[in-house]
Enzyme design. Sequence first.
Site, PDB file in Angstrom:
ATOM      1  N   THR A  40      13.403  -9.746   8.154  1.00 55.49           N
ATOM      2  CA  THR A  40      14.172 -10.619   9.035  1.00 55.49           C
ATOM      3  C   THR A  40      14.195 -12.022   8.440  1.00 55.49           C
ATOM      4  O   THR A  40      13.144 -12.601   8.168  1.00 55.49           O
ATOM      5  CB  THR A  40      13.561 -10.662  10.450  1.00 55.49           C
ATOM      6  OG1 THR A  40      13.427  -9.332  10.951  1.00 55.49           O
ATOM      7  CG2 THR A  40      14.465 -11.458  11.387  1.00 55.49           C
ATOM      8  N   HIS A  92       0.903   0.088   7.429  1.00 53.34           N
ATOM      9  CA  HIS A  92      -0.346  -0.054   6.682  1.00 53.34           C
ATOM     10  C   HIS A  92      -0.705   1.215   5.922  1.00 53.34           C
ATOM     11  O   HIS A  92      -1.484   1.183   4.960  1.00 53.34           O
ATOM     12  CB  HIS A  92      -1.476  -0.430   7.641  1.00 53.34           C
ATOM     13  CG  HIS A  92      -2.555  -1.269   7.030  1.00 53.34           C
ATOM     14  ND1 HIS A  92      -2.749  -1.368   5.661  1.00 53.34           N
ATOM     15  CD2 HIS A  92      -3.519  -2.048   7.603  1.00 53.34           C
ATOM     16  CE1 HIS A  92      -3.779  -2.161   5.428  1.00 53.34           C
ATOM     17  NE2 HIS A  92      -4.252  -2.591   6.567  1.00 53.34           N
ATOM     18  N   ASP A 127      -0.549  -2.417   1.819  1.00 47.88           N
ATOM     19  CA  ASP A 127      -1.614  -3.329   2.228  1.00 47.88           C
ATOM     20  C   ASP A 127      -1.159  -4.787   2.081  1.00 47.88           C
ATOM     21  O   ASP A 127      -0.084  -5.068   1.541  1.00 47.88           O
ATOM     22  CB  ASP A 127      -2.862  -3.101   1.363  1.00 47.88           C
ATOM     23  CG  ASP A 127      -3.401  -1.687   1.468  1.00 47.88           C
ATOM     24  OD1 ASP A 127      -3.264  -1.080   2.551  1.00 47.88           O
ATOM     25  OD2 ASP A 127      -3.948  -1.192   0.464  1.00 47.88           O
TER      26      ASP A 127
END
Length: 208
Positions: free
Chosen positions: A165, A186, A190
């Site tokens: 965004t 995740h 990472d």
Amino acid sequence: MNYKIIDLNTYKRKEYFNHFTKDIPCTYSITCKIDVSNIKNKNYKFYPSCIFAVTSTVNIYEEFRTAYNSQHELVVYNEMLPCYTVLNSNTETFFNLWTPYNSNLQEFIKSYNEDIKVYKNSLQMNPKANMPENIFPISALPLLHFEGFNLNLLKGYDYLLPIFTFGKYENINGRFIMPVSVQVHHGVCDGYHVSRFITTLQEIIDKL
């Protein structure tokens, strides 16, 4: 569209993937400030140039091209295409467009302009047919220079691709600074990978 199927038995992130998809499903977002002065100073068309830079960076790193395909196989796509939001100012609603990626900025902007010309008055949310699997979403809040942004997705724990965004750029001490939020899963990505991504994104913008 080509991809490589990931064998979970030998996947280098097997332990992390299982942990963050099964034990503790986890997505997260990070907002960073990107210097887009090079785009502004060279008078490139702004939005497609930002889309190009992000897509170029996505196509460097596997962590940002890992997803479930239509058969729900875990895969790494060879190439990703951007699917970006466009505002219909008449209705104050947005629609999604996708444009084939081209490693040449001007050629990409040419394709972008052609898509905008065809669909600019669309009243549909997804007006362009044959949307491919290997797309990732980009949206923009061009009126707001935000400090943080987060999406809350009902089925977000099954969505592995990054979501970007863009915010409003501002002139800060003679540099044009734009907030960029990236939301990732995740299980495949990472903090190290996001940090590396942002660094590379800035380098690509500086070299446009």
